[in-house]
Design a protein around this motif. Structure first.
Motif, PDB file in Angstrom:
ATOM      1  N   LEU A   1       4.889  -5.494   4.429  1.00 52.13           N
ATOM      2  CA  LEU A   1       4.132  -6.077   5.535  1.00 52.13           C
ATOM      3  C   LEU A   1       2.632  -6.090   5.224  1.00 52.13           C
ATOM      4  N   TRP A   2       2.143  -4.990   4.673  1.00 55.66           N
ATOM      5  CA  TRP A   2       0.724  -4.928   4.296  1.00 55.66           C
ATOM      6  C   TRP A   2       0.411  -5.998   3.252  1.00 55.66           C
ATOM      7  N   GLN A   3       1.242  -6.073   2.245  1.00 55.13           N
ATOM      8  CA  GLN A   3       0.983  -7.021   1.158  1.00 55.13           C
ATOM      9  C   GLN A   3       1.040  -8.465   1.652  1.00 55.13           C
ATOM     10  N   ALA A   4       1.919  -8.746   2.603  1.00 55.42           N
ATOM     11  CA  ALA A   4       2.009 -10.090   3.173  1.00 55.42           C
ATOM     12  C   ALA A   4       0.742 -10.478   3.919  1.00 55.42           C
ATOM     13  N   HIS A   5      -0.012  -9.463   4.348  1.00 54.33           N
ATOM     14  CA  HIS A   5      -1.278  -9.708   5.045  1.00 54.33           C
ATOM     15  C   HIS A   5      -2.479  -9.436   4.150  1.00 54.33           C
ATOM     16  N   GLY A   6      -2.241  -9.402   2.849  1.00 54.70           N
ATOM     17  CA  GLY A   6      -3.336  -9.301   1.904  1.00 54.70           C
ATOM     18  C   GLY A   6      -3.901  -7.914   1.694  1.00 54.70           C
ATOM     19  N   LEU A   7      -3.165  -6.885   2.088  1.00 51.77           N
ATOM     20  CA  LEU A   7      -3.639  -5.511   1.943  1.00 51.77           C
ATOM     21  C   LEU A   7      -2.912  -4.825   0.796  1.00 51.77           C
ATOM     22  N   SER A   8      -3.655  -4.165  -0.057  1.00 51.88           N
ATOM     23  CA  SER A   8      -3.042  -3.431  -1.171  1.00 51.88           C
ATOM     24  C   SER A   8      -2.733  -2.000  -0.748  1.00 51.88           C
ATOM     25  N   VAL A   9      -1.762  -1.397  -1.423  1.00 51.60           N
ATOM     26  CA  VAL A   9      -1.357  -0.014  -1.139  1.00 51.60           C
ATOM     27  C   VAL A   9      -1.403   0.737  -2.464  1.00 51.60           C
ATOM     28  N   ASP A  10      -2.539   1.314  -2.753  1.00 48.51           N
ATOM     29  CA  ASP A  10      -2.705   1.987  -4.041  1.00 48.51           C
ATOM     30  C   ASP A  10      -2.049   3.366  -4.063  1.00 48.51           C
ATOM     31  N   ILE A  11      -2.064   4.058  -2.926  1.00 45.95           N
ATOM     32  CA  ILE A  11      -1.522   5.419  -2.845  1.00 45.95           C
ATOM     33  C   ILE A  11      -0.449   5.465  -1.765  1.00 45.95           C
ATOM     34  N   VAL A  12       0.693   6.008  -2.102  1.00 50.31           N
ATOM     35  CA  VAL A  12       1.717   6.351  -1.109  1.00 50.31           C
ATOM     36  C   VAL A  12       1.995   7.834  -1.313  1.00 50.31           C
ATOM     37  N   SER A  13       1.466   8.644  -0.417  1.00 54.48           N
ATOM     38  CA  SER A  13       1.452  10.102  -0.566  1.00 54.48           C
ATOM     39  C   SER A  13       2.484  10.738   0.346  1.00 54.48           C
ATOM     40  N   GLY A  14       3.344  11.567  -0.226  1.00 51.23           N
ATOM     41  CA  GLY A  14       4.377  12.201   0.581  1.00 51.23           C
ATOM     42  C   GLY A  14       4.815  13.518  -0.021  1.00 51.23           C
ATOM     43  N   GLY A  15       6.036  13.887   0.290  1.00 50.86           N
ATOM     44  CA  GLY A  15       6.586  15.098  -0.303  1.00 50.86           C
ATOM     45  C   GLY A  15       6.374  16.339   0.529  1.00 50.86           C
ATOM     46  N   SER A  16       7.183  17.326   0.220  1.00 42.83           N
ATOM     47  CA  SER A  16       7.138  18.655   0.827  1.00 42.83           C
ATOM     48  C   SER A  16       7.860  19.577  -0.151  1.00 42.83           C
ATOM     49  N   THR A  17       7.795  20.863   0.068  1.00 42.70           N
ATOM     50  CA  THR A  17       8.529  21.763  -0.827  1.00 42.70           C
ATOM     51  C   THR A  17      10.047  21.560  -0.722  1.00 42.70           C
ATOM     52  N   PRO A  18      10.646  21.450   0.485  1.00 41.67           N
ATOM     53  CA  PRO A  18      12.091  21.241   0.542  1.00 41.67           C
ATOM     54  C   PRO A  18      12.570  19.955  -0.129  1.00 41.67           C
ATOM     55  N   THR A  19      11.705  18.918  -0.164  1.00 44.23           N
ATOM     56  CA  THR A  19      12.128  17.652  -0.768  1.00 44.23           C
ATOM     57  C   THR A  19      11.524  17.423  -2.148  1.00 44.23           C
ATOM     58  N   ALA A  20      10.748  18.372  -2.652  1.00 39.37           N
ATOM     59  CA  ALA A  20       9.934  18.129  -3.841  1.00 39.37           C
ATOM     60  C   ALA A  20      10.737  17.560  -4.999  1.00 39.37           C
ATOM     61  N   PHE A  21      11.857  18.166  -5.329  1.00 42.33           N
ATOM     62  CA  PHE A  21      12.603  17.767  -6.521  1.00 42.33           C
ATOM     63  C   PHE A  21      13.641  16.675  -6.238  1.00 42.33           C
ATOM     64  N   GLN A  22      13.564  16.112  -5.051  1.00 41.64           N
ATOM     65  CA  GLN A  22      14.361  14.927  -4.698  1.00 41.64           C
ATOM     66  C   GLN A  22      13.434  13.755  -4.358  1.00 41.64           C
ATOM     67  N   SER A  23      12.155  13.885  -4.659  1.00 45.84           N
ATOM     68  CA  SER A  23      11.181  12.863  -4.272  1.00 45.84           C
ATOM     69  C   SER A  23      11.457  11.508  -4.902  1.00 45.84           C
ATOM     70  N   HIS A  24      12.178  11.478  -6.017  1.00 47.42           N
ATOM     71  CA  HIS A  24      12.458  10.202  -6.676  1.00 47.42           C
ATOM     72  C   HIS A  24      13.345   9.297  -5.836  1.00 47.42           C
ATOM     73  N   PHE A  25      14.005   9.852  -4.827  1.00 47.62           N
ATOM     74  CA  PHE A  25      14.793   9.005  -3.932  1.00 47.62           C
ATOM     75  C   PHE A  25      13.897   8.187  -3.001  1.00 47.62           C
ATOM     76  N   VAL A  26      12.650   8.614  -2.840  1.00 46.87           N
ATOM     77  CA  VAL A  26      11.677   7.816  -2.091  1.00 46.87           C
ATOM     78  C   VAL A  26      10.896   7.028  -3.134  1.00 46.87           C
ATOM     79  N   ARG A  27      11.436   5.902  -3.528  1.00 50.31           N
ATOM     80  CA  ARG A  27      10.931   5.181  -4.688  1.00 50.31           C
ATOM     81  C   ARG A  27       9.522   4.635  -4.487  1.00 50.31           C
ATOM     82  N   SER A  28       9.101   4.502  -3.237  1.00 50.86           N
ATOM     83  CA  SER A  28       7.780   3.950  -2.958  1.00 50.86           C
ATOM     84  C   SER A  28       6.658   4.958  -3.192  1.00 50.86           C
TER      85      SER A  28
END
Length: 370
Positions: free
Chosen positions: A204-231
């Motif tokens: 949606l952002w990109q369709a309106h001309g906005l770039s998304v350079d950083i997508v920041s997430g994660g936590s300790t419980p999900t740390a080693f499964q973070s690759h499932f959040v591909r974005s």
């Protein structure tokens, strides 16, 4: 579990005392960065857990791209170890936003926002200081604490950041999967759902001309499964550097991965079947275990069947009815707390256990709540 804190138990002068085992910290950091490198993720760890310049420096040396904090006092301290600081907390009150803008004179500073008001007051603070603040739009992906609720709301807020002028810079999106405590091998479905919401937002952002350079997430419980959040482009685990009984009982680490412990002294055995240690809720905190709230206020390494049943300010009561033996008056015991982060914040100093011996260090950001 081999008690790696035995040396500290013998050498410490005063209890209760927080001890951190350096080799275990090193092993935890190496494992996290190896995983991140394997999956093309950057690491921006949350320093709320250790509040220490020493450990922040170690994280940067292991390859962290920057550091995450909650409060400005922490940002000012951790800014001595990294030029790139993320404040993953709304900077709303006047003093906080002024200090954010001032820090941006010398550092790359980013702030998570979830309101138009937050955008406008940060823009005004940055303009007054003549600086530029990076903005990550906080998107709620299931942990209902902060964050705009929908991709459309995230787009609207992002557009407001751009419209605010040159003193704000739209850098991307922040999420926090704090609700995900499922076993590691059961997280894929929920993390994939989170990724779908993120992907919709990014599209949606990109369709309106906005770039998304950083997508920041994660936590300790999900740390080693973070690759499932591909974005995701980066993860922000905090507790992972030390671990605690929350992460142990949830199956995210082993007891041997717990780098921090409280050494306490048995000060009373007058009541049959239990003892009292000199570590109460001013040391161990009153936090119960996330998944096993009736398991007691931590784990006694020397007496694994014991249960810390009650805490008052300076007293910790331990039930030994399930143990073959009980400790002697004056004996020192090792406690792995349920939640290490607030325990660290209760200490002015900690003991660092290294292969060469024991060092005494300050908790540099202790009590910096503003």
């Amino acid at each position: 579990m081999v008690n790696r804190f035995e040396l500290a138990k013998q050498e410490l002068v005063a209890t209760p005392a927080l001890v951190v085992d350096l080799p275990t910290v090193e092993r935890n950091l190496q494992r996290l960065h190896s995983y991140a490198d394997q999956h093309g993720l950057k690491v921006r760890p949350h320093t709320k857990t250790h509040k220490s310049r020493r450990f922040a420096r170690m994280q940067v040396e292991h390859g962290s791209v920057g550091l995450t904090v909650a409060k400005l006092g922490e940002a000012e301290v951790m800014g001595q170890e990294s030029s790139d600081i993320l404040i993953a907390y709304p900077a709303i009150d006047p003093d906080r936003r002024r200090r954010v803008a001032e820090l941006a004179r010398t550092h790359t500073v980013r702030v998570a926002v979830d309101s138009q008001y937050g955008v406008s007051v940060l823009a005004a603070a940055a303009e007054a200081a003549g600086t530029t603040i990076g903005i990550l739009v906080d998107l709620n992906i299931g942990f209902p604490r902060t964050g705009v609720p929908t991709p459309a709301a995230a787009l609207e807020l992002a557009q407001q950041v751009v419209q605010a002028g040159k003193h704000l810079r739209l850098d991307g999106i922040l999420i926090y999967p704090g609700h995900v405590w499922a076993p590691a091998d059961q997280q894929e479905e929920i993390l994939t759902q989170i990724d779908q919401k993120l992907a919709e937002t990014i599209e949606l952002w990109q369709a309106h001309g906005l770039s998304v350079d950083i997508v920041s997430g994660g936590s300790t419980p999900t740390a080693f499964q973070s690759h499932f959040v591909r974005s995701l482009t980066e993860i922000r685990p905090g507790t992972n550097i030390f671990n605690d009984m929350n992460t142990v009982r949830a199956g995210f680490c082993e007891l041997d991965d717990c780098a921090a412990a409280v050494i306490a002294t048995v000060v009373s055995t007058a009541v049959p079947g239990k003892c009292v240690i000199d570590a109460g809720n001013k040391t161990l905190t009153s936090d119960r275990n996330v998944l096993q709230p009736d398991s007691g206020h931590g784990h006694v390494v020397e007496y694994p069947q014991a249960r810390i049943i009650r805490l008052s300010e300076e007293h910790g009561e331990i039930d030994f009815s399930g143990c073959d033996q009980t400790p002697q008056l004056g004996e020192r015991v090792t406690i792995i707390p349920n939640h290490i982060c607030p325990c660290v914040n209760l200490q002015d100093q900690f003991y660092l256990q290294t292969p060469e011996g024991i060092e005494k260090l300050n908790v540099d950001a202790r009590g910096l709540l503003a």
